[in-house]
Every structure is written in C-alpha cells, then in structure tokens.
Design a protein around this motif. Structure first.
Motif, PDB file in Angstrom:
ATOM      1  N   ASP A  44       0.870  -1.184   0.000  1.00 21.06           N
ATOM      2  CA  ASP A  44       0.000   0.000   0.000  1.00 21.06           C
ATOM      3  C   ASP A  44       0.908   1.236   0.000  1.00 21.06           C
ATOM      4  N   GLU A  45       1.186   1.745  -1.200  1.00 20.53           N
ATOM      5  CA  GLU A  45       2.182   2.806  -1.358  1.00 20.53           C
ATOM      6  C   GLU A  45       1.870   4.050  -0.538  1.00 20.53           C
ATOM      7  N   LYS A 122       1.872  -9.546  -1.152  1.00 23.17           N
ATOM      8  CA  LYS A 122       1.352  -8.990  -2.404  1.00 23.17           C
ATOM      9  C   LYS A 122       2.278  -7.880  -2.903  1.00 23.17           C
ATOM     10  N   MET A 123       3.545  -8.217  -3.140  1.00 18.11           N
ATOM     11  CA  MET A 123       4.516  -7.210  -3.575  1.00 18.11           C
ATOM     12  C   MET A 123       4.315  -6.808  -5.028  1.00 18.11           C
ATOM     13  N   ILE A 179      -2.488 -15.635  -6.513  1.00 19.81           N
ATOM     14  CA  ILE A 179      -1.524 -16.343  -5.662  1.00 19.81           C
ATOM     15  C   ILE A 179      -0.112 -15.775  -5.774  1.00 19.81           C
ATOM     16  N   CYS A 180       0.242 -15.230  -6.930  1.00 19.49           N
ATOM     17  CA  CYS A 180       1.589 -14.674  -7.125  1.00 19.49           C
ATOM     18  C   CYS A 180       1.879 -13.615  -6.067  1.00 19.49           C
ATOM     19  N   VAL A 181       3.036 -13.726  -5.398  1.00 15.93           N
ATOM     20  CA  VAL A 181       3.393 -12.783  -4.335  1.00 15.93           C
ATOM     21  C   VAL A 181       4.320 -11.676  -4.828  1.00 15.93           C
ATOM     22  N   GLY A 182       4.880 -11.858  -6.034  1.00 21.51           N
ATOM     23  CA  GLY A 182       5.759 -10.826  -6.581  1.00 21.51           C
ATOM     24  C   GLY A 182       7.176 -10.874  -6.065  1.00 21.51           C
ATOM     25  N   ILE A 197       9.604 -12.347 -18.558  1.00 20.03           N
ATOM     26  CA  ILE A 197       8.611 -12.356 -17.482  1.00 20.03           C
ATOM     27  C   ILE A 197       9.096 -11.325 -16.466  1.00 20.03           C
ATOM     28  N   ARG A 198       8.237 -10.397 -16.140  1.00 19.65           N
ATOM     29  CA  ARG A 198       8.622  -9.321 -15.234  1.00 19.65           C
ATOM     30  C   ARG A 198       7.589  -9.178 -14.124  1.00 19.65           C
ATOM     31  N   VAL A 199       8.088  -8.772 -12.969  1.00 18.72           N
ATOM     32  CA  VAL A 199       7.191  -8.543 -11.841  1.00 18.72           C
ATOM     33  C   VAL A 199       6.901  -7.049 -11.751  1.00 18.72           C
ATOM     34  N   LEU A 200       5.639  -6.712 -11.838  1.00 22.55           N
ATOM     35  CA  LEU A 200       5.201  -5.319 -11.788  1.00 22.55           C
ATOM     36  C   LEU A 200       4.371  -5.086 -10.530  1.00 22.55           C
ATOM     37  N   PRO A 201       4.336  -3.850 -10.046  1.00 18.96           N
ATOM     38  CA  PRO A 201       3.449  -3.546  -8.917  1.00 18.96           C
ATOM     39  C   PRO A 201       2.016  -3.915  -9.273  1.00 18.96           C
ATOM     40  N   ARG A 202       1.270  -4.368  -8.304  1.00 19.27           N
ATOM     41  CA  ARG A 202      -0.091  -4.855  -8.559  1.00 19.27           C
ATOM     42  C   ARG A 202      -0.981  -3.779  -9.178  1.00 19.27           C
ATOM     43  N   ASP A 203      -0.777  -2.528  -8.788  1.00 19.76           N
ATOM     44  CA  ASP A 203      -1.591  -1.449  -9.345  1.00 19.76           C
ATOM     45  C   ASP A 203      -1.341  -1.264 -10.833  1.00 19.76           C
TER      46      ASP A 203
END
Length: 249
Positions: A44-45, A122-123, A179-182, A197-203
């Motif tokens: 939660d930024e 939830k990163m 389920i992905c935690v990032g 494959i990249r991990v992005l902020p959930r927003d």
C-alpha cells in the motif's frame, strides 16, 4: 579594489549555486522513470510512504541484500527501501525479518501473524511477454516455473497446441494473479537477454470491474444481492405523459 574583489566573490558564489542546482536537477531527471517493488508488507504505497521514516532497518535485516535504499538515480522516493528482482529477488524468508524489524509498521505486520505469511504477500504480479518468451516459440524452457517458490500454484505450465507444426505442443508459463506474491525469482532466472517475465506492482497490472458486476459462482460476492430489490420499476405516469405529448409522432 575591495569592491571589485567583493563583486567577483559574489559572482563566483552565484555560479557555484547555479552549477550545484543544475547538477541536482540533472540527477533528478536522470533518475529511472521505471517501476519499482517495495519490500514485503509495503504494497500500500500511500500508507507505506506516510509511515516509512527512511531508517534503513529493513535493508539491514534482509539476509540476502535484496533491499536497498533509493538515491537520486532511482525512481523510488529518495531514502525509501525497494528492490529490483532482475538483480536480486526476494527469498521469502519464513520469519520475514524486514517486516519484523520495521519500527513504524510501514511494512504491514499482519503477515507476521499469518500461517505462512510469506506466501500471502502482495509485492507485485509476474507478467509474461508472450512475444519474446521462448516457451511461446516452441523452445522448451521452464526456468521461471522451476524457480517459483509457489510452483504449480502461482506459476503453472500449460500445454498449448502448436498450429505451426501440428505435431508438438507449447509448454507455456501461466501466472495466477491471486496467488503470485511478486518475489521476482521468475524474472531473476529468465534466460532471455531482457526478461520475458517481469514482476510489476499490482496497481500496474490489476483492473477493477466495479461494483455493478456480481460473480454468480462466488457465494460471498453473490450475498451483495441479498437485500437488493431486483424488480424492475416503471413509472406508468411518465409513460402516459410521454404518449399524450405525442412522443411517438
């Protein structure tokens, strides 16, 4: 002579200030305008920034040197902790020491109270680039799948018919957003020159359907209709007035 020396001293100081200000402005402009990932519990930024005191204790607590404090060259706010999964992924420590040592609660301590709280984080969310992921080309690669700490849950391999050859199947990675935690381990091990494959902020990734839609298969969501009158309401007088005024002519 004294006035002349004073003039040159003042002018020199002014030039130094301008140069210094220009240098700082250049640093700010050169800062990466890219996404960044917060430590566990900092998803939660707005809340995170309001409570983070830039103490660096979470960085110190991380046993894998995953976290670092942002400087002027980084897109995250100066002095705040973040990590870059392509360089160093989050190892999902069972005791989550970065959250444990956070003195203000900027990193949400609710995860410390959960059973396997590290698996509830939830990163961010992993996103696959289908055009450049070589598994989508038909080349067998399951590096990201094997690296996922929540294998067969957050990241699965699905079989897809190869229409080009009509003989083979594609074994492609598919991410479960819920389920992905990032953690970024998939991005870290991706074998393409730039990670496919990249991990992005959930927003950045998740949409929002709004409250007008109800998941009929989800009993909890369907309960929202419990007290709603679904009978269609019609205003007969309005319709009568419309006809009398010649609305159909």
């Amino acid at each position: 002579m004294s006035d002349r020396r004073k003039f040159f001293n003042t002018a020199f100081k002014g030039l130094c200030l301008c140069a210094g200000g220009g240098f700082l402005a250049t640093l700010a402009l050169k800062a990466d305008d890219k996404y960044y990932l917060r430590p566990p519990g900092g998803e939660d930024e707005e809340r995170f920034l309001s409570e983070c005191i830039r103490c660096g204790l979470c960085v110190k607590a991380c046993p894998y040197d995953t976290l670092k404090l942002a400087n002027l060259f980084d897109s995250a706010k100066n002095g705040t902790p973040f990590f870059e999964p392509r360089k160093t992924a989050c190892e999902l420590c069972e005791d989550i020491p970065c959250i444990r040592d956070c003195p203000t609660g900027a990193l949400d301590k609710k995860y410390l109270k959960m059973d396997k709280g590290y698996a509830q984080l939830k990163m961010g969310i992993a996103v696959v680039d289908n055009a450049n992921c070589i598994a989508h080309w038909g080349i067998q690669c399951d590096a990201c799948y094997r690296a996922c700490p929540l294998i067969d849950k957050a990241l699965k391999v699905e079989l897809k018919h190869n229409e080009r050859t009509a003989k083979h199947v594609f074994m492609v990675p598919v991410v479960d957003n819920d389920i992905c935690v990032g953690c970024g381990k998939c991005e870290k091990v991706c074998i393409t020159e730039k990670p496919s494959i990249r991990v992005l902020p959930r927003d950045f990734v998740l949409g929002f359907a709004g409250n007008h839609y109800v998941k009929g298969w989800d009993k909890e969501d369907e309960n929202r209709l419990k007290d709603i009158n679904s009978k269609k309401k019609t205003d007969d007088k309005k319709a009568q007035d419309y006809l009398n005024e010649g609305g159909l002519l």
